[in-house]
Design a protein around this motif. Structure first.
Motif, PDB file in Angstrom:
ATOM      1  N   ILE A 159       0.835  -1.201   0.000  1.00 21.33           N
ATOM      2  CA  ILE A 159       0.000   0.000   0.000  1.00 21.33           C
ATOM      3  C   ILE A 159       0.872   1.254   0.000  1.00 21.33           C
ATOM      4  O   ILE A 159       1.766   1.403   0.823  1.00 21.33           O
ATOM      5  CB  ILE A 159      -0.946   0.016   1.221  1.00 21.33           C
ATOM      6  CG1 ILE A 159      -1.898  -1.181   1.167  1.00 21.33           C
ATOM      7  CG2 ILE A 159      -1.747   1.318   1.255  1.00 21.33           C
ATOM      8  CD1 ILE A 159      -2.817  -1.279   2.363  1.00 21.33           C
ATOM      9  N   HIS A 160       0.622   2.129  -0.980  1.00 18.31           N
ATOM     10  CA  HIS A 160       1.238   3.450  -1.014  1.00 18.31           C
ATOM     11  C   HIS A 160       0.105   4.464  -0.858  1.00 18.31           C
ATOM     12  O   HIS A 160      -1.072   4.100  -0.853  1.00 18.31           O
ATOM     13  CB  HIS A 160       1.946   3.699  -2.349  1.00 18.31           C
ATOM     14  CG  HIS A 160       2.998   2.675  -2.696  1.00 18.31           C
ATOM     15  ND1 HIS A 160       4.302   2.787  -2.300  1.00 18.31           N
ATOM     16  CD2 HIS A 160       2.925   1.526  -3.405  1.00 18.31           C
ATOM     17  CE1 HIS A 160       5.002   1.750  -2.754  1.00 18.31           C
ATOM     18  NE2 HIS A 160       4.183   0.965  -3.426  1.00 18.31           N
ATOM     19  N   SER A 161       0.444   5.733  -0.775  1.00 18.27           N
ATOM     20  CA  SER A 161      -0.606   6.744  -0.746  1.00 18.27           C
ATOM     21  C   SER A 161      -0.178   7.940  -1.576  1.00 18.27           C
ATOM     22  O   SER A 161       0.945   8.418  -1.467  1.00 18.27           O
ATOM     23  CB  SER A 161      -0.917   7.153   0.693  1.00 18.27           C
ATOM     24  OG  SER A 161      -2.068   7.966   0.712  1.00 18.27           O
ATOM     25  N   GLN A 194       4.072  13.377  -2.532  1.00 19.74           N
ATOM     26  CA  GLN A 194       4.877  12.503  -1.673  1.00 19.74           C
ATOM     27  C   GLN A 194       4.053  11.265  -1.347  1.00 19.74           C
ATOM     28  O   GLN A 194       2.848  11.359  -1.139  1.00 19.74           O
ATOM     29  CB  GLN A 194       5.222  13.285  -0.396  1.00 19.74           C
ATOM     30  CG  GLN A 194       5.766  12.468   0.754  1.00 19.74           C
ATOM     31  CD  GLN A 194       7.157  11.890   0.456  1.00 19.74           C
ATOM     32  OE1 GLN A 194       7.994  12.544  -0.147  1.00 19.74           O
ATOM     33  NE2 GLN A 194       7.376  10.649   0.861  1.00 19.74           N
ATOM     34  N   CYS A 195       4.716  10.102  -1.330  1.00 22.83           N
ATOM     35  CA  CYS A 195       4.022   8.912  -0.858  1.00 22.83           C
ATOM     36  C   CYS A 195       3.710   9.126   0.615  1.00 22.83           C
ATOM     37  O   CYS A 195       4.581   9.500   1.388  1.00 22.83           O
ATOM     38  CB  CYS A 195       4.881   7.664  -1.032  1.00 22.83           C
ATOM     39  SG  CYS A 195       4.055   6.166  -0.448  1.00 22.83           S
ATOM     40  N   ALA A 196       2.451   8.917   0.988  1.00 24.27           N
ATOM     41  CA  ALA A 196       2.019   9.274   2.338  1.00 24.27           C
ATOM     42  C   ALA A 196       1.625   8.052   3.161  1.00 24.27           C
ATOM     43  O   ALA A 196       0.836   8.143   4.089  1.00 24.27           O
ATOM     44  CB  ALA A 196       0.865  10.273   2.253  1.00 24.27           C
ATOM     45  N   GLU A 197       2.145   6.877   2.758  1.00 16.38           N
ATOM     46  CA  GLU A 197       1.877   5.672   3.542  1.00 16.38           C
ATOM     47  C   GLU A 197       3.185   4.898   3.589  1.00 16.38           C
ATOM     48  O   GLU A 197       3.761   4.619   2.533  1.00 16.38           O
ATOM     49  CB  GLU A 197       0.780   4.846   2.861  1.00 16.38           C
ATOM     50  CG  GLU A 197       0.443   3.550   3.548  1.00 16.38           C
ATOM     51  CD  GLU A 197      -0.261   3.756   4.881  1.00 16.38           C
ATOM     52  OE1 GLU A 197      -1.205   4.584   4.923  1.00 16.38           O
ATOM     53  OE2 GLU A 197       0.135   3.128   5.864  1.00 16.38           O
ATOM     54  N   TYR A 198       3.638   4.561   4.796  1.00 19.83           N
ATOM     55  CA  TYR A 198       4.930   3.878   4.881  1.00 19.83           C
ATOM     56  C   TYR A 198       4.906   2.599   4.052  1.00 19.83           C
ATOM     57  O   TYR A 198       4.048   1.747   4.241  1.00 19.83           O
ATOM     58  CB  TYR A 198       5.288   3.565   6.334  1.00 19.83           C
ATOM     59  CG  TYR A 198       6.634   2.888   6.420  1.00 19.83           C
ATOM     60  CD1 TYR A 198       7.792   3.590   6.112  1.00 19.83           C
ATOM     61  CD2 TYR A 198       6.739   1.540   6.747  1.00 19.83           C
ATOM     62  CE1 TYR A 198       9.024   2.965   6.135  1.00 19.83           C
ATOM     63  CE2 TYR A 198       7.974   0.911   6.779  1.00 19.83           C
ATOM     64  CZ  TYR A 198       9.114   1.628   6.476  1.00 19.83           C
ATOM     65  OH  TYR A 198      10.332   1.008   6.489  1.00 19.83           O
ATOM     66  N   PRO A 202      13.066   3.001   1.373  1.00 17.69           N
ATOM     67  CA  PRO A 202      13.148   4.432   1.072  1.00 17.69           C
ATOM     68  C   PRO A 202      11.784   5.092   0.814  1.00 17.69           C
ATOM     69  O   PRO A 202      11.641   5.882  -0.116  1.00 17.69           O
ATOM     70  CB  PRO A 202      14.022   4.453  -0.180  1.00 17.69           C
ATOM     71  CG  PRO A 202      13.831   3.136  -0.814  1.00 17.69           C
ATOM     72  CD  PRO A 202      13.480   2.150   0.255  1.00 17.69           C
ATOM     73  N   HIS A 203      10.796   4.764   1.630  1.00 18.42           N
ATOM     74  CA  HIS A 203       9.468   5.392   1.495  1.00 18.42           C
ATOM     75  C   HIS A 203       9.568   6.916   1.454  1.00 18.42           C
ATOM     76  O   HIS A 203       8.895   7.577   0.662  1.00 18.42           O
ATOM     77  CB  HIS A 203       8.575   4.948   2.666  1.00 18.42           C
ATOM     78  CG  HIS A 203       7.567   5.943   3.104  1.00 18.42           C
ATOM     79  ND1 HIS A 203       6.410   6.194   2.395  1.00 18.42           N
ATOM     80  CD2 HIS A 203       7.541   6.791   4.163  1.00 18.42           C
ATOM     81  CE1 HIS A 203       5.705   7.145   3.015  1.00 18.42           C
ATOM     82  NE2 HIS A 203       6.374   7.526   4.073  1.00 18.42           N
ATOM     83  N   ALA A 204      10.450   7.470   2.302  1.00 14.02           N
ATOM     84  CA  ALA A 204      10.568   8.924   2.374  1.00 14.02           C
ATOM     85  C   ALA A 204      11.101   9.515   1.074  1.00 14.02           C
ATOM     86  O   ALA A 204      10.917  10.695   0.806  1.00 14.02           O
ATOM     87  CB  ALA A 204      11.480   9.317   3.535  1.00 14.02           C
ATOM     88  N   LEU A 205      11.757   8.680   0.261  1.00 16.56           N
ATOM     89  CA  LEU A 205      12.307   9.174  -1.010  1.00 16.56           C
ATOM     90  C   LEU A 205      11.425   8.768  -2.186  1.00 16.56           C
ATOM     91  O   LEU A 205      11.900   8.597  -3.306  1.00 16.56           O
ATOM     92  CB  LEU A 205      13.734   8.646  -1.199  1.00 16.56           C
ATOM     93  CG  LEU A 205      14.726   9.095  -0.124  1.00 16.56           C
ATOM     94  CD1 LEU A 205      16.074   8.434  -0.326  1.00 16.56           C
ATOM     95  CD2 LEU A 205      14.874  10.608  -0.124  1.00 16.56           C
ATOM     96  N   MET A 206      10.141   8.586  -1.921  1.00 14.99           N
ATOM     97  CA  MET A 206       9.199   8.256  -2.996  1.00 14.99           C
ATOM     98  C   MET A 206       8.332   9.495  -3.233  1.00 14.99           C
ATOM     99  O   MET A 206       7.261   9.628  -2.664  1.00 14.99           O
ATOM    100  CB  MET A 206       8.360   7.039  -2.598  1.00 14.99           C
ATOM    101  CG  MET A 206       7.443   6.533  -3.690  1.00 14.99           C
ATOM    102  SD  MET A 206       6.652   4.989  -3.214  1.00 14.99           S
ATOM    103  CE  MET A 206       5.413   4.877  -4.510  1.00 14.99           C
ATOM    104  N   SER A 207       8.850  10.404  -4.031  1.00 11.30           N
ATOM    105  CA  SER A 207       8.156  11.667  -4.276  1.00 11.30           C
ATOM    106  C   SER A 207       8.009  11.887  -5.772  1.00 11.30           C
ATOM    107  O   SER A 207       8.471  11.082  -6.575  1.00 11.30           O
ATOM    108  CB  SER A 207       8.933  12.827  -3.660  1.00 11.30           C
ATOM    109  OG  SER A 207       9.223  12.563  -2.315  1.00 11.30           O
TER     110      SER A 207
END
Ligand code: CUA
Length: 326
Positions: A159-161, A194-198, A202-207
């Motif tokens: 799951i991504h957001s 920005q991806c808003a679901e962990y 590198p979730h934080a770098l999924m923009s």
């Protein structure tokens, strides 16, 4: 004077949050404008109530006997303690529901549709025009201004957001399911999503960036984007040969060449994008070099294996070739 200066600085820092490519308080889309208005309404309303409560408490503790007796009166307790909160909160809730029900103007009739697939840790973007022609791209979305576009969201793994705070609220991307979000930019400009679901590593770098452009410019851009990569001139032939012969093409596609991989992002016009690696790096030749050589350091756990086989010269040739794909 120094405390005054400190106050001004603090205010300046706080106001920084109201601007910028990823601020919900600086909306440039239809839905985000409504969310922004509701946010300010709630902030102002709660501030008024907060100040009133503080004043009342001050009077209750330090005030004169006569004022304190008045505060203890039954009318005030029932009015301000029960009736006011119930009425005010009901009105605000009702207004919130009303804003939600407005939705966005139907986008389907306008033809253009965009499919976005969340993948660990990038975005597969496919434009589907009124004739059904599909154009694949990645990690950047372009939109026409003043026209609602339906974006179909799903995921290829976890799951991504999907969240572009300046354009709309966020919506989850769930494997095996398609969620539809309408994006309706009201003015041209760049927004950041920005991806808003962990989603691991590198979730934080999924923009990604969203670029809203005037409708005629968008039509020209989409036509170009749908086309093949420009033919390679002599200067870039070595880079191209390296790309096609060393395994890059197993994962990446470049339309107009033999590279037809579908595992990683489509690179047909990668040089024209604002960023690399899902908005992790600027897009220029040195960034391509760093990414190919040292991607695992820049974005740990990303799915692209490190390529230490290239010499510095080969890396530069490869990077220059990719940078020229516009
Ligand atoms: Cu994708 Cu977090």
């Amino acid at each position: 004077a120094s405390s005054c200066l400190a106050g001004l600085l603090a205010a300046a820092f706080l106001l920084q949050g109201c601007a910028g490519v990823q601020s919900a308080l600086d909306p440039s889309g239809d839905e985000a404008e409504r969310i922004g208005f509701l946010t300010w309404l709630l902030i102002v309303f709660s501030t008024v109530v907060f100040v009133a409560v503080l004043l009342t408490a001050t009077v209750a503790i330090f005030g004169r006997e006569r004022w304190r007796a008045r505060l203890a009166g039954e009318k005030l307790v029932v009015g301000a303690g029960i009736i006011f909160p119930i009425t005010a909160l009901t009105l605000l809730l009702g207004y919130g529901f009303y804003l939600m029900s407005l939705g966005s103007p139907t986008a389907r009739q306008h033809g253009l549709r965009i499919e976005v697939v969340g993948e660990q840790w990038w975005w597969r973007v496919t434009y589907v025009d009124e004739t059904g022609r599909r154009t694949e791209s990645a990690n950047e979305i372009r939109l026409p201004v003043g026209r609602p576009v339906e974006v179909e969201l799903t995921s290829a793994d976890v799951i991504h957001s999907f969240w572009v705070p300046r354009l709309a609220g966020k919506l989850d991307m769930i494997p095996g399911r398609t969620n539809v979000l309408t994006l309706y930019p009201t003015k041209p400009g760049v927004s950041r999503g920005q991806c808003a679901e962990y989603c691991g590593g590198p979730h934080a770098l999924m923009s990604f960036y969203v670029i809203a452009m005037p409708e005629d410019e968008f039509a020209i851009w989409l036509k170009r984007e749908a086309g093949d990569a420009a033919p390679t001139d002599q200067d870039h032939a070595t880079g191209r040969a390296l790309f096609l012969s060393t395994g890059c093409a197993a994962c990446h596609a470049i339309r107009g060449t033999n590279a037809r991989g579908t595992i990683g992002p489509d690179l047909t016009h990668v040089g024209a994008r604002r960023s690399l690696a899902a908005a992790t790096l600027e897009n220029d030749v040195p960034a391509f070099v760093r990414w190919i050589r040292d991607g695992q350091h820049l974005k740990p756990e990303n799915r692209m294996p490190p390529y230490e086989i290239f010499t510095d010269d080969e890396l530069r040739q490869l990077a220059t070739y990719l940078d020229e794909l516009r």
